[in-house]
Design a protein around this motif. Structure first.
Motif, PDB file in Angstrom:
ATOM      1  N   VAL A  65       1.112  -2.880  19.606  1.00 58.82           N
ATOM      2  CA  VAL A  65       1.142  -3.679  18.382  1.00 58.82           C
ATOM      3  C   VAL A  65       2.582  -3.893  17.902  1.00 58.82           C
ATOM      4  N   ALA A  66       3.386  -2.843  17.913  1.00 58.57           N
ATOM      5  CA  ALA A  66       4.764  -2.937  17.407  1.00 58.57           C
ATOM      6  C   ALA A  66       5.600  -3.925  18.213  1.00 58.57           C
ATOM      7  N   ALA A  67       5.370  -3.998  19.520  1.00 62.34           N
ATOM      8  CA  ALA A  67       6.136  -4.918  20.373  1.00 62.34           C
ATOM      9  C   ALA A  67       5.623  -6.358  20.252  1.00 62.34           C
ATOM     10  N   LEU A  68       4.322  -6.518  20.064  1.00 59.87           N
ATOM     11  CA  LEU A  68       3.716  -7.851  20.029  1.00 59.87           C
ATOM     12  C   LEU A  68       3.730  -8.486  18.639  1.00 59.87           C
ATOM     13  N   ASP A  69       3.791  -7.663  17.604  1.00 59.78           N
ATOM     14  CA  ASP A  69       3.730  -8.151  16.226  1.00 59.78           C
ATOM     15  C   ASP A  69       4.920  -7.568  15.460  1.00 59.78           C
ATOM     16  N   LEU A  70       6.084  -8.192  15.647  1.00 57.62           N
ATOM     17  CA  LEU A  70       7.323  -7.644  15.093  1.00 57.62           C
ATOM     18  C   LEU A  70       7.300  -7.500  13.577  1.00 57.62           C
ATOM     19  N   SER A  71       6.583  -8.379  12.894  1.00 56.02           N
ATOM     20  CA  SER A  71       6.508  -8.295  11.432  1.00 56.02           C
ATOM     21  C   SER A  71       5.440  -7.294  10.987  1.00 56.02           C
ATOM     22  N   LEU A  72       4.624  -6.837  11.936  1.00 56.49           N
ATOM     23  CA  LEU A  72       3.526  -5.899  11.682  1.00 56.49           C
ATOM     24  C   LEU A  72       2.523  -6.415  10.648  1.00 56.49           C
ATOM     25  N   ASP A  73       2.364  -7.734  10.591  1.00 57.65           N
ATOM     26  CA  ASP A  73       1.353  -8.336   9.707  1.00 57.65           C
ATOM     27  C   ASP A  73      -0.050  -7.849  10.056  1.00 57.65           C
ATOM     28  N   SER A  74      -0.254  -7.489  11.317  1.00 66.89           N
ATOM     29  CA  SER A  74      -1.578  -7.050  11.760  1.00 66.89           C
ATOM     30  C   SER A  74      -1.989  -5.735  11.102  1.00 66.89           C
ATOM     31  N   LEU A  75      -1.045  -5.026  10.511  1.00 65.54           N
ATOM     32  CA  LEU A  75      -1.366  -3.758   9.846  1.00 65.54           C
ATOM     33  C   LEU A  75      -1.766  -3.933   8.387  1.00 65.54           C
ATOM     34  N   GLN A  76      -2.046  -5.165   7.983  1.00 70.58           N
ATOM     35  CA  GLN A  76      -2.434  -5.439   6.599  1.00 70.58           C
ATOM     36  C   GLN A  76      -3.758  -4.756   6.242  1.00 70.58           C
ATOM     37  N   SER A  77      -4.763  -4.954   7.083  1.00 71.41           N
ATOM     38  CA  SER A  77      -6.102  -4.459   6.750  1.00 71.41           C
ATOM     39  C   SER A  77      -6.852  -4.072   8.017  1.00 71.41           C
ATOM     40  N   ILE A  78      -8.027  -3.514   7.833  1.00 72.67           N
ATOM     41  CA  ILE A  78      -8.887  -3.175   8.974  1.00 72.67           C
ATOM     42  C   ILE A  78      -9.173  -4.444   9.778  1.00 72.67           C
ATOM     43  N   ALA A  79      -9.482  -5.528   9.092  1.00 69.47           N
ATOM     44  CA  ALA A  79      -9.832  -6.787   9.764  1.00 69.47           C
ATOM     45  C   ALA A  79      -8.659  -7.368  10.547  1.00 69.47           C
TER      46      ALA A  79
END
Length: 92
Positions: A65-79
């Motif tokens: 996740v850290a390499a693919l999503d540099l802004s880490l937006d994917s860590l906002q919520s469970i969804a």
């Protein structure tokens, strides 16, 4: 594996991993709405627990996740985390 059943499996497993990382009861995390913030008051993931969670996701799913999503937006919520992992699963 982006079909509905595959995504549901990923979400169920991620909820378990989130509970483990945040040291919460798995039953509590299983009942939270998918839009619940990972770093919000209900889950309260710390930055260290977040790093642990990302390492576990990488080992289990092969999704860094850290390499693919540099802004880490994917860590906002469970969804958002579920969508990101399900979308980026390596094809076998």
């Amino acid at each position: 594996m982006t079909d509905t059943r595959g995504r549901a499996t990923v979400e169920r497993e991620l909820r378990s991993l989130i509970a483990e990382a945040a040291r919460l009861d798995q039953a509590v995390v299983a009942e939270l709405p998918a839009g619940t913030d990972l770093f919000g008051p209900e889950i309260g993931l710390t930055s260290l627990a977040g790093v642990t969670l990302l390492g576990t996701i990488d080992k289990r799913y092969g999704v860094d996740v850290a390499a693919l999503d540099l802004s880490l937006d994917s860590l906002q919520s469970i969804a958002t985390l579920t969508d990101f992992v399900a979308t980026n699963l390596p094809s076998h």
